[in-house]
Design a protein around this motif. Structure first.
Motif, short mmCIF file in Angstrom:
data_model
loop_
_atom_site.label_atom_id
_atom_site.label_comp_id
_atom_site.label_asym_id
_atom_site.label_seq_id
_atom_site.Cartn_x
_atom_site.Cartn_y
_atom_site.Cartn_z
N PRO A 190 0.54 -1.31 -0.07
CA PRO A 190 0.00 0.00 0.06
C PRO A 190 0.78 1.15 0.00
CG PRO A 190 0.14 -0.85 2.55
CD PRO A 190 0.71 -1.87 1.48
N HIS A 191 1.37 1.62 -1.22
CA HIS A 191 2.08 2.71 -1.26
C HIS A 191 1.37 4.13 -0.85
CE1 HIS A 191 5.75 0.85 -3.08
NE2 HIS A 191 4.87 0.05 -3.48
N ASP A 192 0.12 4.12 -1.20
CA ASP A 192 -0.63 5.16 -0.67
C ASP A 192 -2.29 4.77 -0.57
OD1 ASP A 192 -2.20 5.69 -3.36
OD2 ASP A 192 -0.39 6.06 -3.94
N SER A 193 -2.94 5.61 0.11
CA SER A 193 -4.30 5.14 0.41
C SER A 193 -5.12 4.78 -0.79
CB SER A 193 -4.96 6.25 1.28
OG SER A 193 -5.12 7.54 0.56
N SER A 194 -4.83 5.45 -1.83
CA SER A 194 -5.65 5.05 -3.14
C SER A 194 -5.67 3.58 -3.43
CB SER A 194 -5.08 5.83 -4.14
OG SER A 194 -3.83 5.55 -4.79
N CYS A 196 -5.65 1.05 -1.46
CA CYS A 196 -6.56 0.22 -0.43
C CYS A 196 -7.52 -0.53 -1.15
CB CYS A 196 -7.19 0.97 0.60
SG CYS A 196 -6.10 1.78 1.82
N ARG A 272 10.80 0.87 4.12
CA ARG A 272 10.72 2.11 4.78
C ARG A 272 11.58 1.87 6.56
NH1 ARG A 272 4.59 3.45 3.33
NH2 ARG A 272 5.15 4.14 1.14
N LEU A 308 -11.02 7.35 4.76
CA LEU A 308 -10.67 8.28 4.25
C LEU A 308 -11.35 9.88 4.62
CD1 LEU A 308 -10.42 6.83 0.52
CD2 LEU A 308 -8.60 7.47 1.99
#
Length: 459
Positions: A190-194, A196, A272, A308
């Motif tokens: 999940p690099h970003d919430s989009s 999900c 990370r 979100l």
């Protein structure tokens, strides 16, 4: 005063001995007999493909794949550990399938030890993929299917339909050679919430494929084991989605951990530098409580929408106003709903919700079918929905807690007998600096067979 022996506190020695005993039980798990039961074990392990493993902090472009001696030695040690554990089922992720020498090494050594293995590369020549191995002394392969998600991330899954070689149960008049469905997968990071929604779609496709396969082969009453790197923790939407479908986390079941115990164990240190628990072996026993798959999917998506909205610092009233957009009344319209989902980033792009998905969500939200979602419907479906997970007594049935009823139809399932992560430090929520096998910890679970009552028409 704490007594010492050989320079080591007795209490510490006792804990270490308990750990060694548990590891011994784990290694014996796939062949041990408990009464008339034959236990089986399963290991899942993301072995970190050499094309991704960084070998220099100063030069991030330097990868282990550039040094044969490094990746060869590490993977030999990985295989040594797998063969030492002797699990009945081995599910590996991030196997460097683009390197024939490494693949041949795994297939030969596992084959010599009695395993039948299947590999599946990620699409678009990503270089790595999955390898699932089943020991021939415990299961025979009835079928093997490949599942290509064909979406962002080029993720794949394997479905194996197996049957026990030796009957798990011996009765006076019959014995049971039980069938099991096994899935191995590695979800998108999940690099970003989009993303999900993408990850949720990947799990939905797996469960949909399983459901179709079960119907085609009349397999309603077989247990299902899902293994892999789920790239999400117990706090995530995928975890809640699987729980809503009746699946239980085997490790948490063995240690009697609840959702609030997420900090007690980890299985991964990501790129990370964060440590988290993302590797799971999920179990679903046959029962009559399984919620319709699409219902669980819609509830999970509503959960993402709420997440979100809250991430945007919107309280309940403001969240309703956001979804209402420019509606003239105190209600949400379908066009406003679609517009709000676009603004949240869950729809309107190739990897988001499809128009059909959005329409289906709207139908679920508009409970009175009047073409609008009022504040009460918003609360019931999106903001404060009723409990999405099975009741505790239903979960007990899932984990084999119910006893066979005389005269009732019986099915076969599993109890979670034991579960262990390696190295032992990760079971305490820490990551040891001297651990070098992978950036993931292998998880091994021992299952014991159990007979459970099964309802009609769906177990």
């Amino acid at each position: 005063m704490t007594k010492e022996r050989n320079g080591e506190p007795v209490g510490d020695r006792r804990k270490q001995q308990q750990k060694r005993n548990m590891k011994k039980r784990m290694r014996m798990g796939c062949g041990s007999m408990v009464g008339s039961e034959r236990c089986v074990s399963c290991t899942t392990f993301n072995i970190l493909a050499p094309i991704y493993k960084r070998v220099s902090e100063g030069d991030q472009s330097c990868r282990e794949s550039q040094c044969r001696a490094y990746w060869l030695s590490r993977n030999e040690r990985i295989i040594d550990r797998l063969l030492g554990d002797r699990s009945s089922i081995i599910c590996l992720q991030e196997v460097w399938l683009g390197n024939d020498e490494l693949v041949d090494m795994y297939e030969k050594r596992l084959g010599d030890a009695g395993y039948v293995s299947f590999k599946l590369a990620r699409t678009n020549n990503r270089g790595d993929g999955l390898l699932t191995a089943v020991h021939g002394d415990y299961f025979k392969i009835l079928n093997h299917q490949k599942l290509l998600f064909n979406d962002f991330g080029d993720r794949v899954a394997q479905l194996l339909h197996v049957e026990s070689v030796v009957p798990f149960w011996h009765g006076q008049k019959s014995s049971v050679q039980q069938q099991v469905l096994i899935v191995n997968t590695h979800l998108l990071f999940p690099h970003d919430s989009s993303l999900c929604i993408v990850r949720l779609q990947q799990v939905y496709k797996i469960l949909q494929h399983i459901e179709t396969y079960q119907k085609e082969h009349n397999l309603d009453s077989v247990p299902i084991i899902l293994c892999g790197d789920w790239n999400g923790s117990k706090r995530g939407h995928v975890y809640k989605f699987l729980r809503s479908q009746g699946f239980v986390s085997s490790y948490d079941t063995a240690h009697q951990y609840s959702d609030v115990d997420a900090h007690k164990w980890v299985s991964h240190r990501n790129h990370r530098g964060n440590i988290c628990g993302v590797d799971f072996i999920w179990l679903l026993n046959p029962n009559k409580y399984r919620k319709p798959l699409r219902t669980s999917w819609n509830e999970a998506v509503f959960g993402i929408i709420k997440y979100l909205l809250r991430a945007a610092s919107l309280a309940e009233d403001n969240a309703f106003a956001f979804l209402k957009v420019d509606s003239p009344g105190d209600y949400i319209t379908y066009s406003g709903f679609c517009q709000a989902l676009h603004q949240l980033g869950v729809a309107g792009h190739p990897h988001g919700l499809s128009p059909d998905d959005t329409k289906d969500l709207w139908i679920q939200a508009d409970t009175d079918r009047n073409g609008a979602v009022d504040y009460e419907e918003f609360q019931q479906r999106i903001w404060s929905p009723k409990c999405r997970e099975p009741l505790e007594e239903q979960i007990a049935g899932e984990t084999g807690g119910t006893q066979a009823r005389e005269g009732g139809q019986l099915a076969f399932g599993f109890n979670v007998k034991d579960a262990v992560l390696f190295p032992p430090e990760v079971e305490q929520g820490t990551w040891p600096e001297n651990y070098s096998l992978s950036d993931h910890a292998p998880l091994t679970v021992v299952f014991s067979p159990v007979r459970i009552p099964c309802g009609q028409p769906v177990c």
